[in-house]
Write a protein that holds these residues in place. Structure first.
Motif, PDB file in Angstrom:
ATOM      1  N   VAL A  86       0.742  -1.445  -0.019  1.00 21.03           N
ATOM      2  CA  VAL A  86       0.047  -0.052   0.137  1.00 21.03           C
ATOM      3  C   VAL A  86       0.817   1.291   0.090  1.00 21.03           C
ATOM      4  O   VAL A  86       0.552   2.312  -0.546  1.00 21.03           O
ATOM      5  N   ASN A  87       2.061   1.179   0.605  1.00 13.95           N
ATOM      6  CA  ASN A  87       2.909   2.233   0.653  1.00 13.95           C
ATOM      7  C   ASN A  87       4.065   2.234  -0.058  1.00 13.95           C
ATOM      8  O   ASN A  87       4.941   2.940   0.166  1.00 13.95           O
ATOM      9  N   LEU A  88       3.950   1.630  -1.143  1.00  9.70           N
ATOM     10  CA  LEU A  88       5.084   1.166  -1.919  1.00  9.70           C
ATOM     11  C   LEU A  88       5.309   2.556  -2.948  1.00  9.70           C
ATOM     12  O   LEU A  88       5.164   2.267  -4.173  1.00  9.70           O
ATOM     13  N   THR A  89       5.748   3.514  -2.331  1.00 11.04           N
ATOM     14  CA  THR A  89       5.737   4.973  -3.282  1.00 11.04           C
ATOM     15  C   THR A  89       6.906   4.854  -4.306  1.00 11.04           C
ATOM     16  O   THR A  89       6.938   5.314  -5.302  1.00 11.04           O
ATOM     17  N   GLU A  90       7.724   3.956  -4.066  1.00 15.37           N
ATOM     18  CA  GLU A  90       8.892   3.763  -5.188  1.00 15.37           C
ATOM     19  C   GLU A  90       8.709   2.893  -6.195  1.00 15.37           C
ATOM     20  O   GLU A  90       9.201   2.789  -7.266  1.00 15.37           O
ATOM     21  N   SER A  91       7.266   2.395  -6.263  1.00 15.55           N
ATOM     22  CA  SER A  91       6.761   1.694  -7.573  1.00 15.55           C
ATOM     23  C   SER A  91       6.742   2.524  -8.526  1.00 15.55           C
ATOM     24  O   SER A  91       5.961   3.617  -8.344  1.00 15.55           O
ATOM     25  N   PRO A  92       7.108   2.190  -9.831  1.00 20.29           N
ATOM     26  CA  PRO A  92       6.607   2.977 -11.042  1.00 20.29           C
ATOM     27  C   PRO A  92       5.135   3.037 -11.194  1.00 20.29           C
ATOM     28  O   PRO A  92       4.555   3.819 -12.026  1.00 20.29           O
ATOM     29  N   LEU A  93       4.538   2.172 -10.586  1.00 16.58           N
ATOM     30  CA  LEU A  93       2.926   1.988 -10.691  1.00 16.58           C
ATOM     31  C   LEU A  93       2.096   2.912  -9.483  1.00 16.58           C
ATOM     32  O   LEU A  93       1.137   2.733  -9.672  1.00 16.58           O
ATOM     33  N   TYR A  94       3.020   3.298  -8.670  1.00 19.57           N
ATOM     34  CA  TYR A  94       2.140   3.846  -7.524  1.00 19.57           C
ATOM     35  C   TYR A  94       1.462   5.221  -8.076  1.00 19.57           C
ATOM     36  O   TYR A  94       0.201   5.222  -7.574  1.00 19.57           O
ATOM     37  N   GLU A  95       2.222   5.946  -8.636  1.00 18.64           N
ATOM     38  CA  GLU A  95       1.364   7.142  -9.081  1.00 18.64           C
ATOM     39  C   GLU A  95       0.145   6.999  -9.977  1.00 18.64           C
ATOM     40  O   GLU A  95      -0.822   7.394  -9.723  1.00 18.64           O
ATOM     41  N   TYR A  96       0.316   6.069 -10.959  1.00 16.34           N
ATOM     42  CA  TYR A  96      -0.902   5.454 -11.761  1.00 16.34           C
ATOM     43  C   TYR A  96      -1.860   5.085 -10.638  1.00 16.34           C
ATOM     44  O   TYR A  96      -3.140   5.369 -10.846  1.00 16.34           O
ATOM     45  N   ARG A  97      -1.735   4.449  -9.837  1.00 16.29           N
ATOM     46  CA  ARG A  97      -2.650   3.801  -8.757  1.00 16.29           C
ATOM     47  C   ARG A  97      -3.287   4.834  -8.117  1.00 16.29           C
ATOM     48  O   ARG A  97      -4.343   5.217  -8.025  1.00 16.29           O
ATOM     49  N   GLN A  98      -2.541   5.885  -7.439  1.00 17.62           N
ATOM     50  CA  GLN A  98      -3.089   6.842  -6.934  1.00 17.62           C
ATOM     51  C   GLN A  98      -3.974   8.011  -7.671  1.00 17.62           C
ATOM     52  O   GLN A  98      -5.051   8.286  -7.474  1.00 17.62           O
ATOM     53  N   ARG A  99      -3.660   8.411  -9.123  1.00 18.55           N
ATOM     54  CA  ARG A  99      -4.098   9.304  -9.904  1.00 18.55           C
ATOM     55  C   ARG A  99      -5.457   8.550 -10.312  1.00 18.55           C
ATOM     56  O   ARG A  99      -6.573   9.487 -10.652  1.00 18.55           O
ATOM     57  N   ASN A 100      -5.520   7.237 -10.555  1.00 21.64           N
ATOM     58  CA  ASN A 100      -7.082   6.733 -10.558  1.00 21.64           C
ATOM     59  C   ASN A 100      -7.761   6.127  -9.655  1.00 21.64           C
ATOM     60  O   ASN A 100      -8.591   5.170  -9.840  1.00 21.64           O
ATOM     61  N   ASN A 101      -7.351   6.345  -8.581  1.00 18.77           N
ATOM     62  CA  ASN A 101      -8.107   5.889  -7.472  1.00 18.77           C
ATOM     63  C   ASN A 101      -8.161   4.250  -7.336  1.00 18.77           C
ATOM     64  O   ASN A 101      -9.394   3.818  -7.041  1.00 18.77           O
ATOM     65  N   TYR A 102      -7.034   3.714  -7.687  1.00 23.19           N
ATOM     66  CA  TYR A 102      -7.055   2.294  -7.622  1.00 23.19           C
ATOM     67  C   TYR A 102      -6.776   1.677  -6.336  1.00 23.19           C
ATOM     68  O   TYR A 102      -5.966   2.391  -5.627  1.00 23.19           O
ATOM     69  N   PHE A 103      -6.710   0.472  -6.101  1.00 28.88           N
ATOM     70  CA  PHE A 103      -6.292  -0.256  -5.008  1.00 28.88           C
ATOM     71  C   PHE A 103      -5.343  -1.077  -5.460  1.00 28.88           C
ATOM     72  O   PHE A 103      -5.340  -1.681  -6.459  1.00 28.88           O
ATOM     73  N   PRO A 104      -4.170  -1.440  -4.776  1.00 36.32           N
ATOM     74  CA  PRO A 104      -3.161  -2.787  -4.875  1.00 36.32           C
ATOM     75  C   PRO A 104      -4.189  -3.726  -4.522  1.00 36.32           C
ATOM     76  O   PRO A 104      -4.877  -3.779  -4.078  1.00 36.32           O
ATOM     77  N   VAL A 105      -3.759  -4.865  -5.472  1.00 32.11           N
ATOM     78  CA  VAL A 105      -4.514  -6.108  -5.396  1.00 32.11           C
ATOM     79  C   VAL A 105      -3.495  -7.326  -4.733  1.00 32.11           C
ATOM     80  O   VAL A 105      -2.460  -7.466  -5.435  1.00 32.11           O
ATOM     81  N   ILE A 106      -3.575  -7.506  -3.353  1.00 31.53           N
ATOM     82  CA  ILE A 106      -2.465  -8.155  -2.599  1.00 31.53           C
ATOM     83  C   ILE A 106      -2.647  -9.545  -2.834  1.00 31.53           C
ATOM     84  O   ILE A 106      -1.940 -10.297  -3.258  1.00 31.53           O
ATOM     85  N   GLY A 107      -3.936 -10.281  -2.744  1.00 27.67           N
ATOM     86  CA  GLY A 107      -4.322 -11.333  -3.052  1.00 27.67           C
ATOM     87  C   GLY A 107      -5.497 -11.752  -2.117  1.00 27.67           C
ATOM     88  O   GLY A 107      -5.857 -10.873  -1.200  1.00 27.67           O
ATOM     89  N   GLN A 108      -6.225 -12.920  -2.241  1.00 22.96           N
ATOM     90  CA  GLN A 108      -7.440 -13.087  -1.489  1.00 22.96           C
ATOM     91  C   GLN A 108      -7.582 -14.730  -1.355  1.00 22.96           C
ATOM     92  O   GLN A 108      -7.243 -15.534  -2.377  1.00 22.96           O
ATOM     93  N   GLY A 109      -8.074 -15.037  -0.332  1.00 23.36           N
ATOM     94  CA  GLY A 109      -8.151 -16.594   0.032  1.00 23.36           C
ATOM     95  C   GLY A 109      -7.776 -17.071   1.078  1.00 23.36           C
ATOM     96  O   GLY A 109      -7.407 -16.443   2.119  1.00 23.36           O
ATOM     97  N   ASP A 110      -7.589 -18.417   1.334  1.00 28.05           N
ATOM     98  CA  ASP A 110      -7.309 -19.317   2.282  1.00 28.05           C
ATOM     99  C   ASP A 110      -5.589 -19.254   2.738  1.00 28.05           C
ATOM    100  O   ASP A 110      -4.967 -19.340   1.659  1.00 28.05           O
ATOM    101  N   HIS A 111      -5.441 -18.663   4.000  1.00 26.66           N
ATOM    102  CA  HIS A 111      -3.878 -18.432   4.178  1.00 26.66           C
ATOM    103  C   HIS A 111      -3.122 -19.841   4.350  1.00 26.66           C
ATOM    104  O   HIS A 111      -2.117 -19.892   4.457  1.00 26.66           O
ATOM    105  N   TYR A 112      -4.146 -20.822   4.427  1.00 30.14           N
ATOM    106  CA  TYR A 112      -3.364 -22.457   4.424  1.00 30.14           C
ATOM    107  C   TYR A 112      -3.782 -23.224   3.378  1.00 30.14           C
ATOM    108  O   TYR A 112      -3.909 -24.458   3.504  1.00 30.14           O
ATOM    109  N   ALA A 113      -3.836 -22.569   2.217  1.00 27.28           N
ATOM    110  CA  ALA A 113      -4.406 -23.328   1.141  1.00 27.28           C
ATOM    111  C   ALA A 113      -3.408 -24.169   0.546  1.00 27.28           C
ATOM    112  O   ALA A 113      -2.186 -23.873   0.709  1.00 27.28           O
TER     113      ALA A 113
END
Length: 203
Positions: A9-36
């Motif tokens: 979420v706070n990865l400001t050094e990412s070249p995609l961070y500004e694009y995320r902020q400008r478009n009000n996007y969310f980072p997509v971390i992952g979803q599901g069972d942590h013991y899958a």
């Protein structure tokens, strides 16, 4: 996983961070069972995913859910993520610098979940995972490897890479739907007791 999310979420050094902020996007971390037992790995989020923060939530996600149902698994029984956690502009392929930046987060997710199988979705993900874990075969194509299982040694022990076509393939080519359904059958062998319990509960 919380630490990984906070860092991305706070990865400001990412070249995609500004694009995320400008478009009000969310980072997509992952979803599901942590013991899958099975971890699905795509390339990068698309527009729907970036707008919701959830992986594979659009048309491709509906296909993925149907394919999971074909082997008796609900989405909640697996873990779904991508190599790159932010959407690249215009859905272009991630750049090497972006992959290098985000890949360690994926590796940490793998180490936390310790799945038996890494199911790669699409050519890009397949090549990345096989290269990352020393199982890449020069010249090998997804058309040759889909539906197979490839053993790899990870930090926590042996696991299996299962290359699969991307679910979107079924949207653009109806004949690929049957291929995907057939290929998903190789994942049945990795359904463990915990996943079986979830299936029983769902039923």
């Amino acid at each position: 996983m919380r630490a990984i999310k906070d860092e991305i979420v706070n990865l400001t050094e990412s070249p995609l961070y500004e694009y995320r902020q400008r478009n009000n996007y969310f980072p997509v971390i992952g979803q599901g069972d942590h013991y899958a037992e099975i971890m699905f790995i795509g390339e990068a989020p698309g527009k729907n995913e970036a707008e919701t923060g959830r992986p594979f939530c659009g048309a491709s996600g509906r296909v993925l859910d149907q394919l999971l149902a074909s082997i008796g698994l609900p989405r909640e029984a697996v873990y779904v993520t991508n190599i790159v956690k932010d959407r690249p502009p215009n859905n272009r392929d991630p750049l090497k610098t972006e992959i290098d930046l985000y890949a360690p987060f994926l590796e940490r997710q793998i180490d936390i979940i310790q799945p038996k199988a890494l199911a790669t979705l699409g050519r890009f993900s397949m090549e990345f995972i096989l290269r990352r874990f020393g199982a890449y075969r020069p010249g090998a194509r997804i058309s040759q490897l889909h539906g197979t299982v490839i053993p790899v040694r990870l930090a926590y022990g042996m696991a299996t890479v299962a290359p699969l076509y991307h679910p979107a393939a079924a949207l653009y080519n109806a004949s690929q739907r049957g291929t995907l359904e057939d290929d998903f059958q190789v994942l049945r062998q990795f359904i463990g007791s915990k996943q079986a319990a979830i299936i029983t509960k769902e039923a």
